[in-house]
Design a protein around this motif. Sequence first.
Motif, PDB file in Angstrom:
ATOM      1  N   THR A   1      -4.591   0.811   5.420  1.00 35.47           N
ATOM      2  CA  THR A   1      -3.769  -0.214   4.777  1.00 35.47           C
ATOM      3  C   THR A   1      -2.293   0.134   4.729  1.00 35.47           C
ATOM      4  O   THR A   1      -1.488  -0.733   4.383  1.00 35.47           O
ATOM      5  CB  THR A   1      -4.251  -0.464   3.337  1.00 35.47           C
ATOM      6  OG1 THR A   1      -3.950   0.677   2.529  1.00 35.47           O
ATOM      7  CG2 THR A   1      -5.740  -0.769   3.280  1.00 35.47           C
TER       8      THR A   1
ATOM      9  N   TYR B   1      -3.805  -2.510   9.029  1.00 37.30           N
ATOM     10  CA  TYR B   1      -2.875  -3.558   8.628  1.00 37.30           C
ATOM     11  C   TYR B   1      -1.515  -3.311   9.272  1.00 37.30           C
ATOM     12  O   TYR B   1      -1.026  -2.178   9.329  1.00 37.30           O
ATOM     13  CB  TYR B   1      -2.698  -3.589   7.115  1.00 37.30           C
ATOM     14  CG  TYR B   1      -3.903  -4.068   6.337  1.00 37.30           C
ATOM     15  CD1 TYR B   1      -5.013  -4.614   6.971  1.00 37.30           C
ATOM     16  CD2 TYR B   1      -3.925  -3.972   4.948  1.00 37.30           C
ATOM     17  CE1 TYR B   1      -6.108  -5.064   6.247  1.00 37.30           C
ATOM     18  CE2 TYR B   1      -5.015  -4.418   4.204  1.00 37.30           C
ATOM     19  CZ  TYR B   1      -6.102  -4.961   4.870  1.00 37.30           C
ATOM     20  OH  TYR B   1      -7.181  -5.400   4.147  1.00 37.30           O
TER      21      TYR B   1
ATOM     22  N   GLU C   1       0.785  -1.217   0.000  1.00 43.12           N
ATOM     23  CA  GLU C   1       0.000   0.000   0.000  1.00 43.12           C
ATOM     24  C   GLU C   1       0.833   1.292   0.000  1.00 43.12           C
ATOM     25  O   GLU C   1       0.302   2.360  -0.268  1.00 43.12           O
ATOM     26  CB  GLU C   1      -0.914   0.037   1.237  1.00 43.12           C
ATOM     27  CG  GLU C   1      -1.726  -1.220   1.438  1.00 43.12           C
ATOM     28  CD  GLU C   1      -2.525  -1.612   0.225  1.00 43.12           C
ATOM     29  OE1 GLU C   1      -2.682  -2.809  -0.010  1.00 43.12           O
ATOM     30  OE2 GLU C   1      -2.972  -0.731  -0.510  1.00 43.12           O
TER      31      GLU C   1
ATOM     32  N   ILE D   1       2.898 -11.360   1.366  1.00 39.08           N
ATOM     33  CA  ILE D   1       1.690 -11.427   0.540  1.00 39.08           C
ATOM     34  C   ILE D   1       2.017 -12.024  -0.830  1.00 39.08           C
ATOM     35  O   ILE D   1       3.015 -11.666  -1.458  1.00 39.08           O
ATOM     36  CB  ILE D   1       1.078 -10.033   0.349  1.00 39.08           C
ATOM     37  CG1 ILE D   1       0.801  -9.388   1.721  1.00 39.08           C
ATOM     38  CG2 ILE D   1      -0.206 -10.107  -0.457  1.00 39.08           C
ATOM     39  CD1 ILE D   1       0.415  -7.924   1.634  1.00 39.08           C
TER      40      ILE D   1
ATOM     41  N   VAL E   1      -3.627 -12.887  -1.124  1.00 41.55           N
ATOM     42  CA  VAL E   1      -4.364 -11.630  -1.010  1.00 41.55           C
ATOM     43  C   VAL E   1      -5.849 -11.869  -0.759  1.00 41.55           C
ATOM     44  O   VAL E   1      -6.496 -11.111  -0.028  1.00 41.55           O
ATOM     45  CB  VAL E   1      -4.150 -10.757  -2.276  1.00 41.55           C
ATOM     46  CG1 VAL E   1      -4.668 -11.451  -3.523  1.00 41.55           C
ATOM     47  CG2 VAL E   1      -4.791  -9.386  -2.105  1.00 41.55           C
TER      48      VAL E   1
ATOM     49  N   ARG F   1      -7.893  -4.119  -4.289  1.00 46.58           N
ATOM     50  CA  ARG F   1      -8.572  -5.412  -4.439  1.00 46.58           C
ATOM     51  C   ARG F   1      -9.647  -5.596  -3.373  1.00 46.58           C
ATOM     52  O   ARG F   1     -10.700  -6.181  -3.632  1.00 46.58           O
ATOM     53  CB  ARG F   1      -7.528  -6.537  -4.406  1.00 46.58           C
ATOM     54  CG  ARG F   1      -6.721  -6.615  -5.699  1.00 46.58           C
ATOM     55  CD  ARG F   1      -5.407  -7.349  -5.541  1.00 46.58           C
ATOM     56  NE  ARG F   1      -4.771  -7.582  -6.842  1.00 46.58           N
ATOM     57  CZ  ARG F   1      -4.093  -6.654  -7.518  1.00 46.58           C
ATOM     58  NH1 ARG F   1      -3.943  -5.440  -7.014  1.00 46.58           N
ATOM     59  NH2 ARG F   1      -3.555  -6.941  -8.694  1.00 46.58           N
TER      60      ARG F   1
ATOM     61  N   VAL G   1      -3.255  -4.282  -2.212  1.00 47.60           N
ATOM     62  CA  VAL G   1      -4.278  -4.964  -1.421  1.00 47.60           C
ATOM     63  C   VAL G   1      -5.535  -4.108  -1.311  1.00 47.60           C
ATOM     64  O   VAL G   1      -6.652  -4.583  -1.498  1.00 47.60           O
ATOM     65  CB  VAL G   1      -3.747  -5.320  -0.020  1.00 47.60           C
ATOM     66  CG1 VAL G   1      -4.864  -5.933   0.828  1.00 47.60           C
ATOM     67  CG2 VAL G   1      -2.588  -6.294  -0.106  1.00 47.60           C
TER      68      VAL G   1
ATOM     69  N   ILE H   1      -6.398 -12.211   2.915  1.00 47.90           N
ATOM     70  CA  ILE H   1      -6.344 -10.918   3.603  1.00 47.90           C
ATOM     71  C   ILE H   1      -7.680 -10.199   3.466  1.00 47.90           C
ATOM     72  O   ILE H   1      -8.208  -9.635   4.428  1.00 47.90           O
ATOM     73  CB  ILE H   1      -5.209 -10.053   3.025  1.00 47.90           C
ATOM     74  CG1 ILE H   1      -3.861 -10.741   3.225  1.00 47.90           C
ATOM     75  CG2 ILE H   1      -5.212  -8.670   3.666  1.00 47.90           C
ATOM     76  CD1 ILE H   1      -2.716 -10.057   2.508  1.00 47.90           C
TER      77      ILE H   1
END
Length: 441
Positions: free
Chosen positions: A222, A247, A114, A293, A328, A154, A151, A331
């Motif tokens: 994030t 996160y 991120e 990840i 991912v 998504r 991330v 997550i």
Amino acid sequence: MLKTDSKCPVMRLLCFLLLTLPSTVASLARTAQRSPAASTRLSGAIRPASPAGVLGRRSYRARAGRFRTSPPLCVRMMCGACGGESPGGGAERHHSGSAEEDDCLGASIRELGELAQPLVRGGDLGAAPFAPGSLPELPGGPVLILGAGWVGSRLAARLSQERCARVAVTNRPDWRSRQKEAYFAPVPLNPPPVSRHAFDIDAPETWDALPEPETLGAAVLTFAATADQLRPFWERYLRKVPRTVAYSSTAVYRVDVPGQEVDETTPLRPTARAAADAFLLQRGATVLTISGIFGEAQDARGVCTCFAAYASAGGALNGQKSVNMVHVDDIIAATAHALDAEDALVAGARLNVGGGVFKLHELMSHCKYPQAAEAAHARDDTDLSSKAVLSTRLLQTVMPRDFSFVPPLESAAAAAARRAAALAPDAVGPSPAASPAADSA
């Protein structure tokens, strides 16, 4: 199927009404309530994925003792159309603070995808298919995702397409001028239902562009930030949001013996990231501590691509090193369920999202690295970044009982079967096939 770019005003209006009436969608979703018998789950196992995808169509709520089912197919189809993506979009890092290096193999995560993100021109870069209705219902009000990077974008796409959630995302004010490599590439996001806001945590004048915090259902942070950066933003904004999920990285844990198991009670290293986590936890936020990840094998973050980057950067090839990696999609699932969970379970709680753990020589063999056999007989592990991250608390208190992490070293055939199963929304229940259990990472 409704599309936001439809020329028909009636279709566009209907899609808009669906997105602005989440309570209606939620009422349609509650078509059945059951009280399943309590079950005991192995806290550290990677179990076979259900045919409906990683989560299945029904989300088991251990804390509420009932199933929640997905909305009727007609609603899912219409909402899914509203979440379609178009060229354009992306994100950039949201502050100028330092961050930890990302070796892509779980030793640390620089920004969880991120902090430094590119502008994308094109379609979805390899997002895996998912089963409609596999994510839980979300709290009322829009979800603000602070950092629409690899991330975060998504997550926004999944929530808007699958749950018809109203989603807002942030990017740095200068994100349009930046181009980055595919490793950091977000998926494009289409307004509506996703709204985009320029934001820099170090520039308070940009905070006024965000949605009013009282109107939100939740916020997801994030990107990494220091406690000093978080403090004014929390006092002015985040403390007014009903729920905040942030996160973090498994690099916060102190490892005294290479390869040791770590959980949420393991002491932390004295780092800026750990101090920021403590600041958030003390104020009731939920911190998801995430390992390395990865994405689908053919994508820029496939495990073998990650390994190639690690090896080419001079990473130590000690075959006995314990490596943790999480897909991912897992997550995203953990984030959605943390947003949906009871306050008593997640408020002020750290939850590990570790995925799978394996030895580095197993990854080398999986990726057909020439020295794999030699690495398998390497000396004892001496790497203090080597650890086995346990996700017991997450699995037992937040995730559905049929949840399973995507195995990082799954075969091509198993990956194809998983993706095919994710496209079969009518398939429910756990897979009858058995697979060897592995420690949760």
